[in-house]
Design a protein around this motif. Structure first.
Motif, PDB file in Angstrom:
ATOM      1  N   ARG A   1      33.596  26.506  32.128  1.00  0.00           N
ATOM      2  CA  ARG A   1      34.984  26.211  31.761  1.00  0.00           C
ATOM      3  C   ARG A   1      35.412  26.913  30.480  1.00  0.00           C
ATOM      4  N   PRO A   2      34.686  26.806  29.368  1.00  0.00           N
ATOM      5  CA  PRO A   2      35.129  27.548  28.167  1.00  0.00           C
ATOM      6  C   PRO A   2      35.076  29.060  28.366  1.00  0.00           C
ATOM      7  N   ALA A   3      34.125  29.513  29.192  1.00  0.00           N
ATOM      8  CA  ALA A   3      34.042  30.946  29.451  1.00  0.00           C
ATOM      9  C   ALA A   3      35.293  31.433  30.170  1.00  0.00           C
ATOM     10  N   VAL A   4      35.724  30.681  31.186  1.00  0.00           N
ATOM     11  CA  VAL A   4      36.911  31.075  31.943  1.00  0.00           C
ATOM     12  C   VAL A   4      38.153  31.051  31.049  1.00  0.00           C
ATOM     13  N   ASP A   5      38.255  30.056  30.185  1.00  0.00           N
ATOM     14  CA  ASP A   5      39.403  29.998  29.269  1.00  0.00           C
ATOM     15  C   ASP A   5      39.463  31.248  28.391  1.00  0.00           C
ATOM     16  N   LEU A   6      38.320  31.658  27.861  1.00  0.00           N
ATOM     17  CA  LEU A   6      38.286  32.853  27.021  1.00  0.00           C
ATOM     18  C   LEU A   6      38.655  34.104  27.819  1.00  0.00           C
ATOM     19  N   LEU A   7      38.116  34.206  29.032  1.00  0.00           N
ATOM     20  CA  LEU A   7      38.384  35.388  29.845  1.00  0.00           C
ATOM     21  C   LEU A   7      39.850  35.459  30.256  1.00  0.00           C
TER      22      LEU A   7
ATOM     23  N   ASP B   1      38.212  41.422  34.817  1.00  0.00           N
ATOM     24  CA  ASP B   1      38.381  40.870  36.165  1.00  0.00           C
ATOM     25  C   ASP B   1      37.040  40.724  36.879  1.00  0.00           C
ATOM     26  N   GLU B   2      36.121  41.635  36.636  1.00  0.00           N
ATOM     27  CA  GLU B   2      34.793  41.521  37.244  1.00  0.00           C
ATOM     28  C   GLU B   2      34.102  40.236  36.806  1.00  0.00           C
ATOM     29  N   LEU B   3      34.242  39.878  35.528  1.00  0.00           N
ATOM     30  CA  LEU B   3      33.636  38.646  35.029  1.00  0.00           C
ATOM     31  C   LEU B   3      34.337  37.417  35.615  1.00  0.00           C
ATOM     32  N   LEU B   4      35.668  37.488  35.743  1.00  0.00           N
ATOM     33  CA  LEU B   4      36.389  36.365  36.344  1.00  0.00           C
ATOM     34  C   LEU B   4      35.964  36.169  37.798  1.00  0.00           C
ATOM     35  N   LYS B   5      35.777  37.270  38.510  1.00  0.00           N
ATOM     36  CA  LYS B   5      35.303  37.152  39.892  1.00  0.00           C
ATOM     37  C   LYS B   5      33.901  36.569  39.942  1.00  0.00           C
ATOM     38  N   ALA B   6      33.076  36.968  38.975  1.00  0.00           N
ATOM     39  CA  ALA B   6      31.726  36.410  38.912  1.00  0.00           C
ATOM     40  C   ALA B   6      31.750  34.908  38.658  1.00  0.00           C
ATOM     41  N   ALA B   7      32.842  34.451  37.994  1.00  0.00           N
ATOM     42  CA  ALA B   7      32.991  33.019  37.737  1.00  0.00           C
ATOM     43  C   ALA B   7      33.630  32.298  38.917  1.00  0.00           C
ATOM     44  N   GLY B   8      33.915  33.050  39.990  1.00  0.00           N
ATOM     45  CA  GLY B   8      34.483  32.448  41.188  1.00  0.00           C
ATOM     46  C   GLY B   8      35.992  32.401  41.207  1.00  0.00           C
ATOM     47  N   LEU B   9      36.646  33.151  40.321  1.00  0.00           N
ATOM     48  CA  LEU B   9      38.106  33.155  40.269  1.00  0.00           C
ATOM     49  C   LEU B   9      38.649  34.481  40.766  1.00  0.00           C
ATOM     50  N   HIS B  10      39.852  34.449  41.274  1.00  0.00           N
ATOM     51  CA  HIS B  10      40.531  35.661  41.702  1.00  0.00           C
ATOM     52  C   HIS B  10      41.612  35.977  40.678  1.00  0.00           C
ATOM     53  N   PRO B  11      41.475  37.056  39.941  1.00  0.00           N
ATOM     54  CA  PRO B  11      42.474  37.396  38.922  1.00  0.00           C
ATOM     55  C   PRO B  11      43.842  37.604  39.561  1.00  0.00           C
ATOM     56  N   PRO B  12      44.900  37.286  38.835  1.00  0.00           N
ATOM     57  CA  PRO B  12      46.243  37.517  39.385  1.00  0.00           C
ATOM     58  C   PRO B  12      46.494  38.987  39.615  1.00  0.00           C
ATOM     59  N   THR B  13      47.336  39.261  40.602  1.00  0.00           N
ATOM     60  CA  THR B  13      47.670  40.663  40.874  1.00  0.00           C
ATOM     61  C   THR B  13      48.620  41.179  39.818  1.00  0.00           C
TER      62      THR B  13
ATOM     63  N   ARG C   1      40.363  41.867  19.700  1.00  0.00           N
ATOM     64  CA  ARG C   1      40.242  40.426  19.977  1.00  0.00           C
ATOM     65  C   ARG C   1      39.926  40.176  21.447  1.00  0.00           C
ATOM     66  N   ALA C   2      40.578  40.928  22.333  1.00  0.00           N
ATOM     67  CA  ALA C   2      40.316  40.743  23.767  1.00  0.00           C
ATOM     68  C   ALA C   2      38.867  41.089  24.100  1.00  0.00           C
ATOM     69  N   ARG C   3      38.355  42.164  23.521  1.00  0.00           N
ATOM     70  CA  ARG C   3      36.975  42.556  23.811  1.00  0.00           C
ATOM     71  C   ARG C   3      35.989  41.540  23.234  1.00  0.00           C
ATOM     72  N   LEU C   4      36.312  40.945  22.091  1.00  0.00           N
ATOM     73  CA  LEU C   4      35.469  39.883  21.542  1.00  0.00           C
ATOM     74  C   LEU C   4      35.488  38.666  22.454  1.00  0.00           C
ATOM     75  N   GLU C   5      36.666  38.284  22.956  1.00  0.00           N
ATOM     76  CA  GLU C   5      36.768  37.150  23.870  1.00  0.00           C
ATOM     77  C   GLU C   5      36.009  37.411  25.159  1.00  0.00           C
ATOM     78  N   ILE C   6      36.049  38.641  25.649  1.00  0.00           N
ATOM     79  CA  ILE C   6      35.299  38.977  26.860  1.00  0.00           C
ATOM     80  C   ILE C   6      33.800  38.851  26.607  1.00  0.00           C
ATOM     81  N   ALA C   7      33.349  39.378  25.474  1.00  0.00           N
ATOM     82  CA  ALA C   7      31.918  39.307  25.162  1.00  0.00           C
ATOM     83  C   ALA C   7      31.458  37.855  25.035  1.00  0.00           C
ATOM     84  N   PHE C   8      32.254  37.029  24.342  1.00  0.00           N
ATOM     85  CA  PHE C   8      31.893  35.611  24.185  1.00  0.00           C
ATOM     86  C   PHE C   8      31.934  34.915  25.543  1.00  0.00           C
ATOM     87  N   GLY C   9      32.967  35.216  26.353  1.00  0.00           N
ATOM     88  CA  GLY C   9      33.048  34.618  27.676  1.00  0.00           C
ATOM     89  C   GLY C   9      31.864  34.993  28.551  1.00  0.00           C
ATOM     90  N   ARG C  10      31.452  36.246  28.486  1.00  0.00           N
ATOM     91  CA  ARG C  10      30.283  36.687  29.250  1.00  0.00           C
ATOM     92  C   ARG C  10      29.039  35.908  28.829  1.00  0.00           C
TER      93      ARG C  10
END
Length: 914
Positions: free
Chosen positions: A805-811, A831-843, A787-796
Motif C-alpha cells: 500500500r505505501p509503495a503504490v501510493d509513492l508510485l 508503470d512497470e512497477l505499478l503493473k508488478a504491484a497488480g495495478l494498471h496505470p491510467p492511459t 523527486r519522482a525518481r526518489l519516490e520510484i526508488a522508495f516505492g520499489r
C-alpha cells in the motif's frame, strides 16, 4: 534540379491536421478545410499527412476549371477505387447527369459504412473551388449525416474561391465538425532547408529570411528563384531580388496593357517601395490625371489603394509584383527616378534613393553614410549601421577609405550577431590595404570561429599598434580576454577585461568585457568578488550594464544549484522596458533559463525557451553559443523521449565542442550526452560521455565554478555498471560539495543515490530510514524529476519488502509528477512497477496535446500579453501568434483568453507550475 517529393516545414500545420485525424480515430467525424493561394502547397501538405499512414483508406478527387460543368465528375474520381460490391445502383454504373444528388449522397454514405474498419476513411476534395455542383450537393448530404463515423473530409480550396462556388462550404462545414487551416508561406528556416533539398545553394539564415520576405515564403516562387539566381545574388543584401521569370512575364504583360499614365504611376510606386504615400507616387510619376491612372492600376491588380484614417497610400499586392516592375526598368530611367525620389523625400528617407542613384564613387555621399552609420552604432541599431557602412564602402573612391569603412561594417555585424555576414567580408578585408582597426576586426573573426592561435597573434599585434585609438585598444583587449578565458587562463582574462573597460569603451565591447570579467572571476572560484561586482553594476547608472548584471546573476545562481532563483532572475530579463540585449546575450539567457526550468519541473517552458535559443543560434550563425544552447535544450527532449530531437541537439553540441574546443563547450556536450543516455537507461554510454571530465582542463574550471549535476550523473553511471566502490567514492565527493549549500537538485539526486547504495549492504530498517530522510529533504526542493525518481526508488524498495500500500501510493505520486512533465522514458519504468504491484496505470490523454510552439503562445497569452507582446517574446510576428491561438482554441474547445488561462491552470500547465 530534383523536385520530386520535396517537402519541408509545415510542422505546426501537420500537427494540427494529425490531431484532427486522431480525433477521427476515436469516432469523431471531422471536416478539415484547407485554404491558401494557388501553388502554396496544399496538395503536398495533404499527401504528406497521409503518405505514411497505411491504415487510412483515402478517396481522392480533384476539381478542374474546365470540368466544373460535368455533373458528378469529382465524385466519380472519389469512388474510382471502391470495390464494385460496395457500390449501389447509382455509383455502380456512374450517376447520370440528372441523378438526384441526395440519392447519390445516400449511396456514398453506404459505401463509407462498408469500407474496411481497420482505420479512418479520408475523403480528399482537392482544388475544391472547381468542384461540380452535383458532387458538392452529394458531399453536403454526407457531411450533414456523419455522427460517430471514422471519416475525415479534407477540402483544399484557393483563397479566391468565387462566391457562387462557396455555397457548399457553408453547408458542409458545421461548427462541431469543422477545423480551418489557412496555409501561408514557408518560414525562413524552411526556405534554407528547401534550398538544400532541391539542390540549390547553401543559404545562410540571413539569406533565407531575405528570400522569405521577398516571396512571402511561396514555395513555387521561392523554388523558381533558387533555380534562377546564383548563390552570391541571394546573399547580397544590397540589391533588390527579382521576381521569378515566369511570374515577371505575367506581370509585365499586364503593365504593357496599361495607359502611359498608369504605367508611369506603377513604375514610380516600384521605385519608391512596396508601400508609399499616394502624394509621393503622384509627384514622382508626374501624372496629369492621377485618379484615373490609379483606378486603372488597381483594376489591373498591380496596385492596391490603402486608406487608414487620413492617410492615403498605394501598395503592391505582393513584393514580387514590385520586383518584376522594378527589374524591367532601363538603367538610365531607374537612376533618374531614384535621383528625383531623393530630392522629393529628402533627409534620411531620401538617403537610400541617393545610394541607388549613385554611379561610381561618391566620396561626399560615402562620408554622409559613414556619419549615419556611427549614429546607428550609438543607438545600438547594428544591422542598420552595417548597411550604412557597407554602402559607404561601396561608394568610396580611395582604397584605404573603403577598407576603413568595411572594418566599421564588420564591427557592427559582429555586435549585431551577424557572424555569417561578417565572414563573407573577411576575404575583402584581407585583400585590402592595412587600415586602423583592421587587426581588431580580423582578430574578432578569428576568435569567434575557433582560430585561437591566429586570434591571439592578430589581437596582440593590433593592441601594440592601437596606441592612438582607445576604442581599438578596448576591442583588442576584450577579445584577447575572451581568448584567454576560452583557453583556460581565467586570471589573465579577468585582468585584461579591467584594461578593456578603461577608458569608456564602445558599448558592444563593454558588454563583452563585463561578461568575460564575471565568468573569469567565477572560473577562479572568486564567487564573492563576482557577486560584489554584479551588485555594483545593478546599482549603477548604466541600464544596459544593470540588465546584463541581472542576467549574469541568474546564470551564476544556476551554476550554484539554485534553480529557483535562477529561473526568477532570468525570466525577468528583457522585460519592463529594459535595453536590448545582444543576440549572444539573449542566447545565454534563454538557454540557462530553460535549464533552470528543466530542473524545477516546468518542462513546457523549458522546451519553448530551449528551442528559441537554438533557433537564435542558427539565425545568428554564432559558434560560441551553439554548443551551450543545443546541449541545454537537449535535456527536456531526452527526458521526454523525443529521441530524434535530443540526438540532433546532442550531436550539434558535440560538433560545436570539436570546432571550438573550449572547456565550457566540452563540459556541456558531455553532460547532454550523459542525460540522453540516462533517459535511455544506458549506464555504459553515460559513463563514456562523462569521460570528458577526466581532463583537468574541463574538470578544474567546472569545479571552481561549482556546477554539480555531472557528478550525480557519474555516480548513477558507476552504480548502474556495478562499480559500487567507485560510485560510493564519487558520491562522497558530491555529498561533501552539497553539504554547505541549501537543498537543491543535486542534493536530492545525492540522497537518492545514497539510498540505492545503502540498499546493497545495509539492513532494511537502515535503508528505510535513509529513504525517509531523503523524502524529508526532497519536500523542500522544487525538483520534480528528482523527486519522482526518489519516490520510484522508495516505492520499489517497499514493494520488495512486501509493503504494497505505501509503495503504490509513492508510485502513483511519482507517476503524476512524470505525467505532468511528459517524461515518457521514466514514466514507462514507473508503470512497470505499478503493473508488478497488480495495478494498471491510467492511459495517456490528460495532457493538453499542444505543440511546444502552441503551448508557449498559450502560456504568454494566459499571462495577459497581447499577440504583439507574445510575438516579441517568441521572436515571431503577431500574425503567427494569432495563427497558433486559433489552433489552440480549436484543440481545447475554448473561445476566450480567460477560458484558456483557466484550463491551463486546471491542468497545471500555466507559467510557473509543473
Amino acid at each position: 534540379m530534383p523536385r520530386k517529393d520535396t517537402f519541408v516545414g509545415r510542422a505546426d500545420e501537420l500537427a494540427v491536421m494529425g490531431a484532427e485525424l486522431d480525433r477521427v480515430r476515436s469516432g469523431q467525424p471531422r471536416v478539415l478545410w484547407l485554404s491558401g493561394p494557388a501553388g502554396i502547397g496544399k496538395t503536398s501538405l495533404v499527401r504528406r499527412l497521409l503518405g505514411d499512414r497505411s491504415d487510412v483508406c483515402v478517396l481522392w478527387g480533384c476539381g478542374e476549371e474546365s470540368e466544373t460543368g460535368i455533373p458528378f465528375g469529382v465524385l466519380d474520381q472519389l469512388v474510382a477505387d471502391v470495390p464494385d460490391r460496395l457500390r449501389g445502383p447509382l455509383l455502380g454504373r456512374g450517376p447520370t447527369a440528372d441523378a438526384d444528388p441526395l440519392a447519390v449522397g445516400a449511396e456514398l454514405l453506404t459505401v463509407l459504412g462498408g469500407l474496411p474498419d481497420s482505420g479512418p476513411v479520408v475523403i480528399v476534395v482537392d482544388d475544391a473551388q472547381w468542384v461540380d455542383d452535383a458532387t458538392a450537393r452529394a458531399l453536403v448530404f454526407v457531411g450533414r449525416r456523419l455522427r460517430r463515423d471514422q471519416v475525415l473530409v479534407v477540402v483544399a480550396a484557393r483563397d479566391d474561391t468565387p462566391p457562387e462556388s462557396a455555397w457548399w462550404e457553408r453547408g458542409l462545414t458545421q461548427d462541431h465538425l469543422l477545423h480551418r487551416v489557412r496555409l501561408g508561406g514557408l518560414a525562413a528556416e524552411d526556405i534554407v532547408e528547401l534550398s538544400g533539398a532541391v539542390g540549390g545553394p547553401a543559404l545562410t539564415p540571413e539569406a533565407g529570411r531575405r528570400l522569405h520576405d521577398h516571396t512571402g515564403g511561396h514555395p513555387l516562387h521561392t523554388t523558381a528563384l533558387l533555380d534562377e539566381l546564383p548563390a552570391e545574388a541571394l546573399a547580397d543584401t544590397s540589391r533588390i531580388l527579382p521576381a521569378p521569370r515566369s511570374f515577371a512575364a505575367l506581370v509585365l504583360v499586364r503593365v504593357a496593357k496599361l495607359s502611359r499614365a498608369a504605367q508611369d504611376m506603377v513604375v514610380a510606386a516600384a521605385v519608391l517601395g512596396t508601400r508609399s504615400a499616394l502624394s509621393d507616387v503622384v509627384a514622382l510619376a508626374r501624372t496629369p490625371d492621377p485618379l484615373t491612372a490609379l483606378d486603372e492600376s488597381v483594376r489591373a491588380g498591380l496596385l492596391d489603394e490603402v486608406l487608414t484614417g487620413t492617410a492615403h497610400h498605394v501598395a503592391f499586392p505582393h513584393e514580387l509584383v514590385r520586383a518584376a516592375v522594378y527589374a524591367d526598368l532601363p538603367p538610365a530611367r531607374r537612376h533618374a527616378l531614384h535621383r528625383a525620389a531623393a530630392a522629393l523625400l529628402g533627409g534620411s528617407a531620401g538617403m537610400d534613393h541617393r545610394v541607388a542613384a549613385a554611379i561610381g564613387p561618391d566620396p561626399a555621399l560615402a562620408a554622409e553614410l559613414t556619419a549615419l552609420g556611427r549614429a546607428e552604432v550609438r543607438s545600438r541599431r547594428w544591422r542598420q549601421a552595417a548597411d550604412r557602412f557597407t554602402a559607404a564602402a561601396d561608394l568610396s573612391g580611395d582604397p584605404e577609405d573603403r577598407a576603413a569603412r568595411l572594418v566599421l561594417a564588420v564591427g557592427a555585424m559582429l555586435a549585431g550577431g551577424e557572424l555569417a555576414r561578417a565572414l563573407r567580408v573577411e576575404p575583402d578585408l584581407r585583400a585590402g590595404p592595412a587600415t586602423p582597426g583592421l587587426g581588431h576586426a580580423l582578430g574578432q573573426l578569428e576568435a569567434l570561429t575557433g582560430r585561437f592561435d591566429m586570434a591571439r597573434e592578430t589581437l596582440a599585434t593590433a593592441l601594440h599598434t592601437a596606441d592612438g585609438d582607445p576604442g581599438g585598444r578596448a576591442v583588442a583587449t576584450a577579445h584577447l580576454a575572451l581568448v584567454s578565458l576560452i583557453e583556460g587562463d581565467a586570471g589573465p582574462a579577468a585582468a585584461l577585461t579591467t584594461q578593456a573597460m578603461t577608458p569608456e569603451p564602445p558599448p558592444e565591447v563593454a558588454a563583452l568585457a563585463r561578461f568575460v570579467q564575471i565568468l573569469g572571476l567565477a572560473v577562479q572560484g572568486r564567487h564573492g568578488d563576482a557577486d560584489e561586482e554584479l551588485a555594483r553594476r545593478r546599482a549603477g547608472a548604466d541600464p544596459a550594464a544593470a540588465e546584463e548584471a541581472r542576467a549574469l546573476s541568474g546564470i551564476l545562481a544556476l551554476w550554484a544549484d539554485d534553480a529557483g532563483r535562477a529561473a526568477a532572475t532570468l525570466g525577468s530579463v528583457g522585460r519592463d522596458g529594459a535595453p536590448p540585449m545582444s543576440v549572444q546575450g539573449r542566447i545565454m539567457v534563454l538557454g540557462h533559463l530553460g535549464d533552470a526550468q528543466y530542473r524545477l519541473g516546468d518542462w513546457d517552458a523549458a522546451a519553448a525557451n530551449g528551442a528559441l535559443a537554438v533557433s537564435l543560434v542558427r539565425d545568428a550563425g554564432v559558434l560560441l553559443g551553439a554548443g551551450v544552447a543545443n546541449a541545454l535544450a537537449a535535456h527536456v527532449a531526452a527526458g521526454r523521449g523525443a529521441w530524434d530531437v535530443a540526438e540532433e541537439r546532442v550531436a550539434t553540441a558535440a560538433m560545436a565542442a570539436e570546432l571550438l574546443p573550449w572547456w565550457g563547450a566540452r563540459a556541456h556536450a558531455a553532460t547532454a550526452q550523459a542525460v540522453l543516455a540516462q533517459a535511455r537507461g544506458d549506464h555504459a554510454a553515460m559513463h563514456d560521455a562523462l569521460q570528458a571530465y577526466t581532463d583537468p582542463a574541463v574538470h578544474d574550471p567546472v569545479d571552481r565554478i561549482g556546477v554539480l549535476p555531472w557528478r550525480a550523473l557519474r555516480v548513477e553511471a558507476l552504480l548502474g555498471l556495478g562499480r559500487i566502490d567507485e560510485a560510493d567514492g564519487a558520491l562522497a565527493e558530491l555529498e561533501e560539495r552539497v553539504a554547505g549549500r541549501p537543498p537543491s537538485w543535486s542534493a536530492v539526486e545525492a540522497a537518492r543515490l545514497r539510498c540505492e547504495i545503502t540498499e546493497l549492504h545495509a539492513a532494511p530498517t537502515v535503508v528505510r530510514r535513509a529513504y525517509e530522510r531523503a523524502m524529508i529533504l526532497a519536500e523542500d526542493v522544487p525538483a520534480e524529476l528528482g523527486r519522482a525518481r526518489l519516490e520510484i526508488a522508495f516505492g520499489r524498495f517497499l514493494l520488495a519488502a512486501g509493503e504494497r500500500r505505501p509503495a503504490v501510493d509513492l508510485l502513483r505520486t511519482a507517476r503524476a509528477r512524470l505525467d505532468r512533465l511528459g517524461a515518457r522514458p521514466f514514466l514507462d519504468r514507473c508503470d512497470e512497477l505499478l503493473k508488478a504491484a497488480g495495478l494498471h496505470p491510467p492511459t495517456a490523454g490528460g495532457a493538453l496535446d499542444l505543440t511546444p510552439q502552441e503551448l508557449a503562445v498559450a502560456r504568454l497569452v494566459a499571462e495577459g500579453r497581447t499577440n504583439q507582446e507574445a510575438g516579441a517574446a517568441l521572436f515571431v510576428t503577431g500574425r503567427t501568434v494569432a495563427f497558433h491561438l486559433s489552433n489552440i482554441y480549436a484543440k481545447l474547445g475554448v473561445s476566450s483568453r480567460r477560458e484558456l488561462a483557466a484550463q491551463l491552470h486546471r491542468t497545471g500547465r500555466s507559467a510557473g507550475r509543473s
